[in-house]
Design a protein around this motif. Structure first.
Motif, short mmCIF file in Angstrom:
data_model
loop_
_atom_site.label_atom_id
_atom_site.label_comp_id
_atom_site.label_asym_id
_atom_site.label_seq_id
_atom_site.Cartn_x
_atom_site.Cartn_y
_atom_site.Cartn_z
N THR A 1 0.83 -1.22 0.00
CA THR A 1 0.00 0.00 0.00
C THR A 1 0.86 1.26 0.00
O THR A 1 0.46 2.28 -0.56
CB THR A 1 -0.99 0.03 1.19
OG1 THR A 1 -0.28 -0.09 2.41
CG2 THR A 1 -2.05 -1.05 1.06
N ALA B 1 -3.85 0.42 -9.59
CA ALA B 1 -4.58 -0.77 -10.02
C ALA B 1 -3.88 -2.01 -9.47
O ALA B 1 -2.66 -2.01 -9.26
CB ALA B 1 -4.66 -0.83 -11.54
N VAL B 2 -4.69 -3.04 -9.25
CA VAL B 2 -4.17 -4.33 -8.80
C VAL B 2 -4.64 -5.39 -9.80
O VAL B 2 -5.84 -5.62 -9.95
CB VAL B 2 -4.66 -4.69 -7.38
CG1 VAL B 2 -4.11 -6.05 -6.95
CG2 VAL B 2 -4.27 -3.60 -6.38
N TRP B 3 -3.67 -5.97 -10.48
CA TRP B 3 -3.93 -7.02 -11.46
C TRP B 3 -3.44 -8.34 -10.90
O TRP B 3 -2.56 -8.38 -10.04
CB TRP B 3 -3.20 -6.72 -12.77
CG TRP B 3 -3.85 -5.63 -13.55
CD1 TRP B 3 -3.54 -4.30 -13.52
CD2 TRP B 3 -4.94 -5.76 -14.44
NE1 TRP B 3 -4.37 -3.60 -14.35
CE2 TRP B 3 -5.25 -4.48 -14.93
CE3 TRP B 3 -5.70 -6.85 -14.88
CZ2 TRP B 3 -6.26 -4.26 -15.85
CZ3 TRP B 3 -6.71 -6.63 -15.80
CH2 TRP B 3 -6.99 -5.35 -16.27
N SER B 4 -3.97 -9.43 -11.43
CA SER B 4 -3.55 -10.75 -10.98
C SER B 4 -3.72 -11.78 -12.07
O SER B 4 -4.60 -11.67 -12.93
CB SER B 4 -4.37 -11.18 -9.76
OG SER B 4 -3.99 -12.46 -9.32
N VAL C 1 -2.78 -10.79 -3.30
CA VAL C 1 -2.95 -9.34 -3.36
C VAL C 1 -4.32 -8.84 -2.93
O VAL C 1 -4.53 -7.64 -2.82
CB VAL C 1 -2.62 -8.79 -4.77
CG1 VAL C 1 -1.13 -8.92 -5.06
CG2 VAL C 1 -3.46 -9.46 -5.84
N LYS C 2 -5.23 -9.74 -2.64
CA LYS C 2 -6.57 -9.32 -2.25
C LYS C 2 -6.58 -8.45 -0.99
O LYS C 2 -7.26 -7.41 -0.97
CB LYS C 2 -7.50 -10.52 -2.09
CG LYS C 2 -8.94 -10.13 -1.88
CD LYS C 2 -9.85 -11.34 -1.92
CE LYS C 2 -11.30 -10.87 -1.81
NZ LYS C 2 -12.22 -11.98 -1.94
N THR D 1 -4.34 -6.42 0.09
CA THR D 1 -3.81 -5.11 -0.30
C THR D 1 -4.85 -4.34 -1.09
O THR D 1 -5.08 -3.14 -0.84
CB THR D 1 -2.51 -5.27 -1.12
OG1 THR D 1 -1.52 -5.90 -0.30
CG2 THR D 1 -2.00 -3.93 -1.62
N ALA D 2 -5.48 -5.00 -2.05
CA ALA D 2 -6.51 -4.34 -2.85
C ALA D 2 -7.64 -3.85 -1.97
O ALA D 2 -8.12 -2.72 -2.14
CB ALA D 2 -7.03 -5.30 -3.92
N GLN D 3 -8.05 -4.66 -1.01
CA GLN D 3 -9.12 -4.25 -0.09
C GLN D 3 -8.69 -3.03 0.72
O GLN D 3 -9.48 -2.10 0.90
CB GLN D 3 -9.51 -5.41 0.82
CG GLN D 3 -10.26 -6.50 0.10
CD GLN D 3 -10.53 -7.72 0.95
OE1 GLN D 3 -9.77 -8.05 1.86
NE2 GLN D 3 -11.61 -8.42 0.63
N LEU E 1 -9.52 -1.01 -3.97
CA LEU E 1 -9.42 -1.31 -5.39
C LEU E 1 -9.87 -2.75 -5.66
O LEU E 1 -9.68 -3.63 -4.81
CB LEU E 1 -7.97 -1.18 -5.87
CG LEU E 1 -7.35 0.21 -5.82
CD1 LEU E 1 -5.85 0.13 -6.11
CD2 LEU E 1 -8.04 1.14 -6.80
N VAL F 1 -9.46 -6.45 -7.48
CA VAL F 1 -8.40 -7.27 -8.08
C VAL F 1 -8.94 -7.69 -9.44
O VAL F 1 -9.94 -8.40 -9.54
CB VAL F 1 -8.08 -8.53 -7.24
CG1 VAL F 1 -7.04 -9.38 -7.96
CG2 VAL F 1 -7.59 -8.14 -5.85
#
Length: 189
Positions: free
Chosen positions: A44, A50-53, A63-64, A66-68, A72, A74
């Protein structure tokens, strides 16, 4: 102005078995779920837009959290998936992988060679850099994918590099232009 694509190798996952689950649905192990939580502060701070996976569950789970924390979603991208090695499940996979690393042009039936993976990895990382010019994005993926992306961008990698890469691991690729070679920072945890 620069663009960064931060490649995140998934955290510790449950080992593959003949009984499954398959590669797409194989999750993080309990310690991997904890590792994913421990990544939140580090990731963070980078302020990704953006968070891609990879669509593989273990990458998404990494990464979920972190995205939360960032508010943002995923988003998945098939091109971020692990190497399609073409190898049916076997407990004796290491000699097959070593052979592929020794000859990156070798492809098994129904699989892709490491050279083909390198092209795919470089193409998707460049696409992410192009789509996010001047910003930083996270991309959760897999060890072989990251190794071959780094190789495609000029960083020496080999079978030993892949074997030693921790789970999770972080590599920052900083582009001054999406068409040029990035500066690579190894932020392995």
């Amino acid at each position: 102005m620069h663009t960064e694509v931060v490649l995140v190798r998934h955290a510790s996952s449950i080992p593959p078995t003949a009984e499954g689950p398959d590669e797409l649905t194989r999750p993080l192990a309990d310690n991997g779920l904890q590792q994913a939580l421990e990544l939140v502060e580090t990731l963070t701070k980078l302020r990704p837009v953006a968070v891609w996976s990879s669509p593989y569950r273990r990458a998404i789970q990494t990464v979920k959290p972190t995205a939360q924390a960032l508010g943002l979603p995923v988003r998945t991208r098939l091109q971020l998936r692990e190497w399609d090695d073409g190898l049916p499940y076997t407990d004796d996979w290491e000699p097959h992988y070593a052979r592929s690393w020794a000859d990156p042009s070798h492809a098994r039936p129904e699989g892709e060679s490491l050279d083909q993976l390198t092209v795919r990895a470089v193409d998707v990382v460049r696409a992410l850099a192009h789509e996010n010019h001047g910003r930083l994005v996270l991309a959760a993926t897999h060890g072989t994918f990251i190794s071959r992306a780094l190789s495609g961008f000029g960083m020496p990698t080999d079978w030993t590099f892949w074997q030693r890469m921790p789970m999770p691991a972080i590599y920052r690729l900083r582009f001054t232009d999406p068409h040029t070679q990035p500066a690579i920072t190894d932020d392995c945890l």
